[in-house]
Each structure stands twice: as structure tokens, then as C-alpha cells.
Design a protein around this motif. Structure first.
Motif, PDB file in Angstrom:
ATOM      1  N   TYR A 156      -5.083  -5.637  -1.353  1.00 63.00           N
ATOM      2  CA  TYR A 156      -4.738  -5.010  -2.467  1.00 63.00           C
ATOM      3  C   TYR A 156      -4.488  -3.689  -2.142  1.00 63.00           C
ATOM      4  O   TYR A 156      -5.364  -2.666  -2.240  1.00 63.00           O
ATOM      5  N   ARG A 157      -3.129  -3.437  -2.256  1.00 62.50           N
ATOM      6  CA  ARG A 157      -2.542  -1.962  -1.914  1.00 62.50           C
ATOM      7  C   ARG A 157      -1.414  -1.742  -2.773  1.00 62.50           C
ATOM      8  O   ARG A 157      -0.491  -2.598  -2.819  1.00 62.50           O
ATOM      9  N   ASN A 158      -1.173  -0.531  -3.518  1.00 66.97           N
ATOM     10  CA  ASN A 158       0.147  -0.262  -3.837  1.00 66.97           C
ATOM     11  C   ASN A 158       0.430  -1.339  -4.980  1.00 66.97           C
ATOM     12  O   ASN A 158       1.730  -1.585  -5.037  1.00 66.97           O
ATOM     13  N   LYS A 159      -0.402  -1.831  -5.608  1.00 60.70           N
ATOM     14  CA  LYS A 159      -0.300  -2.719  -6.781  1.00 60.70           C
ATOM     15  C   LYS A 159       0.270  -3.986  -6.298  1.00 60.70           C
ATOM     16  O   LYS A 159       0.337  -4.922  -7.042  1.00 60.70           O
ATOM     17  N   GLN A 160       0.039  -4.340  -5.113  1.00 61.07           N
ATOM     18  CA  GLN A 160       0.564  -5.764  -4.384  1.00 61.07           C
ATOM     19  C   GLN A 160      -0.479  -6.239  -3.765  1.00 61.07           C
ATOM     20  O   GLN A 160      -1.685  -5.928  -3.405  1.00 61.07           O
ATOM     21  N   THR A 214       2.037   0.904 -13.722  1.00 62.20           N
ATOM     22  CA  THR A 214       2.493   1.715 -12.548  1.00 62.20           C
ATOM     23  C   THR A 214       2.325   3.366 -12.543  1.00 62.20           C
ATOM     24  O   THR A 214       2.402   3.799 -11.537  1.00 62.20           O
ATOM     25  N   PRO A 217      -2.590   5.363 -10.058  1.00 68.95           N
ATOM     26  CA  PRO A 217      -2.870   5.239  -9.018  1.00 68.95           C
ATOM     27  C   PRO A 217      -4.034   4.189  -8.685  1.00 68.95           C
ATOM     28  O   PRO A 217      -4.950   4.051  -9.406  1.00 68.95           O
ATOM     29  N   ASP A 218      -4.105   3.633  -7.676  1.00 70.55           N
ATOM     30  CA  ASP A 218      -5.229   2.478  -7.315  1.00 70.55           C
ATOM     31  C   ASP A 218      -6.396   3.451  -6.917  1.00 70.55           C
ATOM     32  O   ASP A 218      -6.418   4.416  -6.184  1.00 70.55           O
ATOM     33  N   ASP A 249      -4.837  -3.329 -13.421  1.00 71.10           N
ATOM     34  CA  ASP A 249      -5.357  -1.947 -13.710  1.00 71.10           C
ATOM     35  C   ASP A 249      -6.549  -1.783 -14.796  1.00 71.10           C
ATOM     36  O   ASP A 249      -6.762  -0.535 -15.211  1.00 71.10           O
TER      37      ASP A 249
END
Length: 303
Positions: A156-160, A214, A217-218, A249
Motif C-alpha cells: 500500500y503506497r501512494n493511496k494505491q 488525496t 499523505p500516507d 485514510d
């Protein structure tokens, strides 16, 4: 609290059942023997006969409530159990005020006290909405969507969300697969001042909606650290699962505290049976826990 209620339910069922059984096998025959002995000595009035055969109040109460309590115990422990959604971590699939039914036998039949699985009936599938005991404090029930199965690698990175399925063939194993999604809208839900982007996500055969902030940040530094691999990657051990909230989030899930043990699984959420809306503030004359409406359009199955 749920565990305490299960224990109380079991104890009450056992107590009332044993009292009723004791009366049938021991006490009632003794009362009938007294009646026969009285009749042998002479005529017995109806009132005297009734007094001799009358069962104690505790027996009468036990006989009345045992079938009801036993039915509730079987229904709640082995078939279906109702749960209330207390937070927004599974929005937009589940909202605060939704009351759901959890199918207890989906992932095995367990005893209601020690939670030992004595019948295997199935295992979680990717995309299931599962209720389980919170690994950090098993007195608390959590609900998340299962995205990782034993042996999978989750990224799980950059909301993906990426998934590398478990594979025993070292030469022909698939690489990470990006979970596809399509934007629905940006102005339906908010987290503070920030609008949340709603996507429809395809997770295997399951199509469901998620929310992503969006603007935030993660929090990668807070992710559960698996030795030997970068933060944000998670290798799911055998006998465990990886769960994540649809409100990506605003969810404390496996990204932060690790994996869900098969032993902690409670069941599969299958339906919303009623949904209440709570829109009161502290200035209202009614308490905030009193519903302001019923969302009948939300009643039905889950995806």
C-alpha cells in the motif's frame, strides 16, 4: 462485553436446563409419589392435589425461559449475530448507525466461550467484509475488508493497493498486481475540510466503493514493520489475513497493527438489517443517541 455476554448466556442456559432436567427426573416424580400416597389414605381434594404437585417457582421460571435462552444461544453463537457500526472506517460501504448481520458459520463453527473451532466450514475470501477480534485487545470486535490471504504480499503506497498472490511455483509466480479503480465523485464525503474522493474498486470478483483523502499523505512511518522488507509491504503469514478499511485514510487496520489470526475471526458480514441516522447535537432536548431517522434504502446485502 460481547465475550462476557456469551459467557453469561451459556451459564444461564446451563443453569435453567439443569434445573428443568432435575425437576423432570427427580423432583416431579417425588411430588407425584406424595400425591399417590395421599390418595391411598383417602380422598384428596383438587386444591390439596394441586398443592402437592405444584412445582417450585424456580423450576417454573427455568422451564419457561430455557427454550428461549437456548434458541438465542444457538442463533447468536453458531448462526447469525447482530453488530452495530460505531465508526466510519468502512465508509461508504458501512455508515455509522448501520446494524449488520454477521454469519457466524462462514469461517468455521466455534464454541461461544473459548472460541475453539470444532467444525471447519470455510475460509475468508478476498473481498469479504469480516468481523474479528482486535488483535491488540481481543475484547473488542473490529470489522474490515479482507484484501490479503495467507502467503500474499500486500503493498500500500501512494493511496494505491497492490497484491502479489501467494505462489508455490518459484518460476511462474505473478508479480504485484495493481487493484484497479474508477473515480465516482469528490464532493459526497468529507474528512474535516477536505473532500474525499470516492472510487469503485475491483478486488477479484468483488466490486465495492472506497474513500481516499488525496490531501493527506500516507503515514508510512506508522505502518506495521515486517522484518526484511520495506515499510508499506506486508507478507501475510500462514493462518493469517490482511484487513483494511474502505475509508482508506480514516481506518486503523492491518497496515498499522499487523495481521488477523484465523483464531480471531468471528464471521462474515452479510447484510444490513436496519440503519439509523443520528444527526442531533448536544443542544437538542433529546439525547444524541436517539435516532433522527431510519435509512430504509440501506437495508439489504453487502458487497
Amino acid at each position: 462485553m460481547a465475550a462476557h455476554f456469551s459467557l453469561i448466556l451459556v451459564l444461564v442456559t446451563l443453569a435453567t436446563g439443569l434445573i428443568w432436567l432435575l425437576d423432570v427426573r427427580v423432583l416431579k416424580p417425588k411430588r407425584m409419589a406424595k400425591l399417590e400416597a395421599a390418595k391411598a389414605q383417602g380422598e384428596v381434594s383438587e386444591e390439596a392435589a394441586l398443592k402437592l404437585t405444584q412445582e417450585p417457582s424456580i423450576v417454573e421460571t427455568s422451564r419457561s425461559i430455557f427454550p428461549v435462552i437456548a434458541f438465542v444461544l444457538v442463533l447468536r453463537s453458531f448462526l447469525w449475530e447482530p453488530f452495530q457500526i460505531p465508526s466510519g472506517s468502512m465508509m461508504p460501504t458501512l455508515l455509522v448507525g448501520d446494524f449488520i448481520l454477521v454469519e457466524k458459520f462462514s469461517y468455521g463453527v466455534k464454541d461461544p466461550v473459548f472460541r475453539h473451532k470444532f467444525i471447519k466450514t470455510g475460509e475468508p475470501e478476498r473481498g469479504d467484509i469480516a468481523v474479528f477480534k482486535y488483535p491488540v485487545d481481543t475484547r473488542i470486535d473490529y470489522i474490515k475488508r479482507i484484501v490479503g490471504l495467507p502467503g500474499d504480499t500486500i503493498r500500500y503506497r501512494n493511496k494505491q493497493l497492490w497484491i502479489k498472490p501467494a505462489c508455490s511455483d518459484g518460476e511462474n509466480c505473478p508479480d504485484f498486481q495493481l487493484i484497479t479503480r474508477a473515480e465516482v465523485n469528490r464532493d459526497e464525503f468529507f474528512q474535516g475540510p477536505y473532500p474525499l474522493t470516492r472510487y469503485t474498486e475491483q478486488l477479484g470478483d468483488i466490486e465495492h466503493d472506497i474513500l481516499v483523502n488525496t490531501h493527506r499523505p500516507d503515514p508510512v512511518s506508522m505502518y506495521y514493520q515486517v522484518d526484511g522488507i520495506p515499510r508499506g509491504d506486508f507478507v501475510v503469514p500462514q493462518g493469517y489475513y490482511f484487513g483494511i478499511g474502505d475509508n482508506r485514510d480514516n481506518s486503523t487496520d492491518s497496515r498499522f497493527w499487523g495481521f488477523i489470526s484465523d483464531d480471531n475471526l468471528v464471521g462474515k458480514a452479510v447484510a444490513i438489517w436496519i440503519s439509523f441516522e443520528f444527526a442531533r447535537d448536544e443542544q437538542d432536548w433529546l439525547p444524541t443517541w436517539v435516532p433522527t431517522g431510519v435509512r430504509f434504502e440501506r437495508v439489504g446485502g453487502l458487497t
